[in-house]
Design an enzyme around this catalytic site. Structure first.
Site, PDB file in Angstrom:
ATOM      1  N   ARG A  68     -27.889  33.515 -10.274  1.00  0.00           N
ATOM      2  CA  ARG A  68     -26.823  34.487 -10.507  1.00  0.00           C
ATOM      3  C   ARG A  68     -26.530  34.655 -12.002  1.00  0.00           C
ATOM      4  NH1 ARG A  68     -21.209  34.227 -10.808  1.00  0.00           N
ATOM      5  NH2 ARG A  68     -21.502  31.987 -11.103  1.00  0.00           N
ATOM      6  N   TRP A 112     -33.048  24.288 -10.102  1.00  0.00           N
ATOM      7  CA  TRP A 112     -33.405  24.095 -11.519  1.00  0.00           C
ATOM      8  C   TRP A 112     -34.108  22.744 -11.673  1.00  0.00           C
ATOM      9  CZ3 TRP A 112     -29.374  24.185 -16.141  1.00  0.00           C
ATOM     10  CH2 TRP A 112     -30.081  24.313 -17.344  1.00  0.00           C
ATOM     11  N   ARG A 161     -22.421  18.837 -11.417  1.00  0.00           N
ATOM     12  CA  ARG A 161     -22.002  19.999 -12.212  1.00  0.00           C
ATOM     13  C   ARG A 161     -20.485  20.114 -12.144  1.00  0.00           C
ATOM     14  NH1 ARG A 161     -23.807  26.344 -10.900  1.00  0.00           N
ATOM     15  NH2 ARG A 161     -23.285  27.157 -12.969  1.00  0.00           N
ATOM     16  N   TRP A 210     -39.302  25.883  -1.863  1.00  0.00           N
ATOM     17  CA  TRP A 210     -38.938  25.145  -0.647  1.00  0.00           C
ATOM     18  C   TRP A 210     -40.139  24.431  -0.022  1.00  0.00           C
ATOM     19  CZ3 TRP A 210     -38.193  30.598  -0.753  1.00  0.00           C
ATOM     20  CH2 TRP A 210     -39.146  31.338  -0.051  1.00  0.00           C
ATOM     21  N   SER A 239     -19.907  29.313  -8.015  1.00  0.00           N
ATOM     22  CA  SER A 239     -21.287  29.572  -7.610  1.00  0.00           C
ATOM     23  C   SER A 239     -21.389  29.588  -6.078  1.00  0.00           C
ATOM     24  CB  SER A 239     -22.195  28.490  -8.210  1.00  0.00           C
ATOM     25  OG  SER A 239     -23.542  28.743  -7.910  1.00  0.00           O
ATOM     26  N   THR A 246     -29.769  22.427  -8.085  1.00  0.00           N
ATOM     27  CA  THR A 246     -30.861  21.880  -7.260  1.00  0.00           C
ATOM     28  C   THR A 246     -32.215  22.510  -7.586  1.00  0.00           C
ATOM     29  OG1 THR A 246     -29.194  22.065  -5.519  1.00  0.00           O
ATOM     30  CG2 THR A 246     -31.355  21.150  -4.882  1.00  0.00           C
ATOM     31  N   LYS A 304     -25.209  23.934  -5.134  1.00  0.00           N
ATOM     32  CA  LYS A 304     -24.844  24.784  -6.280  1.00  0.00           C
ATOM     33  C   LYS A 304     -24.664  24.027  -7.600  1.00  0.00           C
ATOM     34  CE  LYS A 304     -25.326  28.150  -5.154  1.00  0.00           C
ATOM     35  NZ  LYS A 304     -26.696  28.578  -4.740  1.00  0.00           N
ATOM     36  N   SER A 305     -25.262  22.841  -7.673  1.00  0.00           N
ATOM     37  CA  SER A 305     -25.123  22.034  -8.890  1.00  0.00           C
ATOM     38  C   SER A 305     -26.375  22.056  -9.757  1.00  0.00           C
ATOM     39  CB  SER A 305     -24.796  20.582  -8.504  1.00  0.00           C
ATOM     40  OG  SER A 305     -23.622  20.543  -7.742  1.00  0.00           O
ATOM     41  N   HIS A 351     -29.124  17.888  -0.036  1.00  0.00           N
ATOM     42  CA  HIS A 351     -27.691  17.987  -0.359  1.00  0.00           C
ATOM     43  C   HIS A 351     -26.888  16.972   0.465  1.00  0.00           C
ATOM     44  CE1 HIS A 351     -28.509  21.662  -2.457  1.00  0.00           C
ATOM     45  NE2 HIS A 351     -28.677  22.399  -1.393  1.00  0.00           N
ATOM     46  N   ALA A 386     -34.519  32.512 -17.469  1.00  0.00           N
ATOM     47  CA  ALA A 386     -35.275  33.774 -17.493  1.00  0.00           C
ATOM     48  C   ALA A 386     -36.621  33.609 -16.784  1.00  0.00           C
ATOM     49  CB  ALA A 386     -35.479  34.227 -18.937  1.00  0.00           C
ATOM     50  N   ALA A 387     -37.325  32.517 -17.079  1.00  0.00           N
ATOM     51  CA  ALA A 387     -38.643  32.315 -16.454  1.00  0.00           C
ATOM     52  C   ALA A 387     -38.500  32.142 -14.952  1.00  0.00           C
ATOM     53  CB  ALA A 387     -39.335  31.094 -17.069  1.00  0.00           C
TER      54      ALA A 387
HETATM   55  P1  A3P Z   1     -24.672  30.221 -10.807  1.00  0.00           P
HETATM   56  O1  A3P Z   1     -24.327  30.734  -9.453  1.00  0.00           O
HETATM   57  O2  A3P Z   1     -23.465  29.714 -11.556  1.00  0.00           O
HETATM   58  O3  A3P Z   1     -25.481  31.190 -11.612  1.00  0.00           O
HETATM   59  P2  A3P Z   1     -28.402  25.278  -6.599  1.00  0.00           P
HETATM   60  O4  A3P Z   1     -29.842  25.381  -6.958  1.00  0.00           O
HETATM   61  O5  A3P Z   1     -27.900  23.867  -6.504  1.00  0.00           O
HETATM   62  O6  A3P Z   1     -28.065  26.106  -5.410  1.00  0.00           O
HETATM   63  O7  A3P Z   1     -27.574  25.851  -7.834  1.00  0.00           O
HETATM   64  C1  A3P Z   1     -27.631  27.210  -8.159  1.00  0.00           C
HETATM   65  C2  A3P Z   1     -27.001  27.405  -9.520  1.00  0.00           C
HETATM   66  O8  A3P Z   1     -27.892  26.906 -10.523  1.00  0.00           O
HETATM   67  C3  A3P Z   1     -26.775  28.886  -9.811  1.00  0.00           C
HETATM   68  O9  A3P Z   1     -25.600  28.926 -10.617  1.00  0.00           O
HETATM   69  C4  A3P Z   1     -28.041  29.218 -10.583  1.00  0.00           C
HETATM   70  O10 A3P Z   1     -27.964  30.377 -11.359  1.00  0.00           O
HETATM   71  C5  A3P Z   1     -28.171  27.958 -11.439  1.00  0.00           C
HETATM   72  N1  A3P Z   1     -29.525  27.818 -12.004  1.00  0.00           N
HETATM   73  C6  A3P Z   1     -30.704  27.802 -11.359  1.00  0.00           C
HETATM   74  N2  A3P Z   1     -31.725  27.726 -12.225  1.00  0.00           N
HETATM   75  C7  A3P Z   1     -31.185  27.685 -13.464  1.00  0.00           C
HETATM   76  C8  A3P Z   1     -31.725  27.603 -14.789  1.00  0.00           C
HETATM   77  N3  A3P Z   1     -33.032  27.574 -15.024  1.00  0.00           N
HETATM   78  N4  A3P Z   1     -30.867  27.580 -15.823  1.00  0.00           N
HETATM   79  C9  A3P Z   1     -29.536  27.619 -15.619  1.00  0.00           C
HETATM   80  N5  A3P Z   1     -28.962  27.701 -14.385  1.00  0.00           N
HETATM   81  C10 A3P Z   1     -29.778  27.733 -13.324  1.00  0.00           C
END
Ligand code: A3P
Length: 299
Positions: free
Chosen positions: A260, A61, A133, A84, A141, A59, A56-57, A111, A233-234
């Site tokens: 989210r 992204w 994060r 994946w 998250s 990954t 949830k930090s 992770h 958004a993308a």
């Molecule tokens: P939130 O639950 O706070 O929205 P992981 O990929 O490590 O599981 O982390 C998921 C978190 O990264 C989620 O946070 C998700 O929305 C956020 N995330 C993923 N892609 C993102 C992006 N392009 N820009 C900003 N946050 C992003």
């Protein structure tokens, strides 16, 4: 998506059993001691790039950013292959198999805490990008994620989950131990640490720094394309990145999206001032002496 929901019953034939491996808790669905041992023995190549995080930090992204850098900003790979498969998760048996067979240079996500990471990495030139994060946002998250990710137990109330998180009584173990463990690699040439908050604040500059670390030169247009295609958004629109192709028995997106909110500081909408102070106290104790300043640390 944020409406209160009851516990998720496990699908028929599945249990919410967790197991311990190397002192860390893992869910019995998707993960196994055998898979974790195989991950430890994973043969590493010098041109491997590992995308490592505490869950949830950021990954996925970072995975999107690295996928786009690899393609000089061209989004076709990201739009045609699920994340994946582009950067398989090393600690699942399926991910491990995919990682073994992936075309080089491989992108591999993980992770795992540093002590369970492939031993071969430490004598290789392979690169690790570690994304951190604000742990309060990680907590929030993860709390939401635990309600949609079927291998995890329902998190119960945020109050209960906060205690479990602070004690490290959650899958993949303690955030504090994970970060402290990986920070031990600071200063190594093949280790790069970046924060979710830096990505938020300056995505283009972050991509430029990543390119330097990876030894990649991207044109200004390619950099622009990476930034545009890795936006929240993308990615939310991209079926290869938003997990809408994930089977229901793994991820129940009816209960909320994987992508989210994608913001920093959502913890302020969830934690009471008392919970936040309690968190700060544990954070100060557990991070004492590390000698690293993170963007969320008080000045
Ligand atoms: P939130 O639950 O706070 O929205 P992981 O990929 O490590 O599981 O982390 C998921 C978190 O990264 C989620 O946070 C998700 O929305 C956020 N995330 C993923 N892609 C993102 C992006 N392009 N820009 C900003 N946050 C992003």
């Amino acid at each position: 998506p944020e409406a209160p929901v009851g516990p998720v019953p496990p699908p028929p034939g599945m249990s919410h059993g967790y197991f311990q491996h190397g002192g860390i808790t893992f869910p019995g669905l998707l993960y196994s001691p055998r898979g974790l041992e195989a991950a430890r023995d994973f043969p590493v190549h010098d041109d491997d790039v590992f995308n490592v995080t505490y869950q949830k930090s950021g990954t996925v992204w970072m995975l999107e950013i690295l996928s786009l850098i690899r393609c000089d900003g061209d989004p076709r790979w990201c739009r045609s292959v699920p994340n994946w498969e582009r950067g398989p998760w090393l600690e699942t048996l399926l991910g491990l198999r995919r990682a073994r067979g992936a075309p080089r240079p491989r992108l591999i996500s993980s992770h795992l805490p540093v002590q369970l990471f492939p031993t071969a990495f430490f004598s290789s030139k392979a690169k690790v990008i570690y994304t951190v994060r604000n742990p309060k946002d990680v907590l929030v998250s993860l709390y939401h994620f635990a309600r949609i990710f079927r291998p995890y137990k329902d998190p119960g109330s945020l109050e209960q989950f906060l205690e479990q998180f602070l004690q490290g009584d959650v899958p993949f173990g303690s955030w504090f131990d994970h970060v402290r463990g990986w920070m031990g690699l600071r200063g190594r040439e093949n280790f790069f640490c970046i924060s979710y908050e830096e990505l938020q604040q300056d995505l283009r500059g972050s991509v430029e720094r990543l390119c330097v670390f990876l030894g990649r030169r991207l044109s200004a247009a390619a950099l622009d394309a990476v930034v545009a295609n890795a936006s929240f958004a993308a990615m939310s629109r991209n079926r290869m990145s938003n997990f809408s192709l994930s089977p229901l028995f793994i991820l129940d997106l009816r209960r909320g999206p994987f992508l989210r909110k994608g913001i920093s500081g959502d913890w302020k909408n969830h934690l009471t001032p008392e919970q936040s102070s309690r968190f700060d106290r544990v954070y100060r104790e557990r991070m004492a002496g590390l000698g690293v300043t993170f963007p969320w640390d008080p000045p």
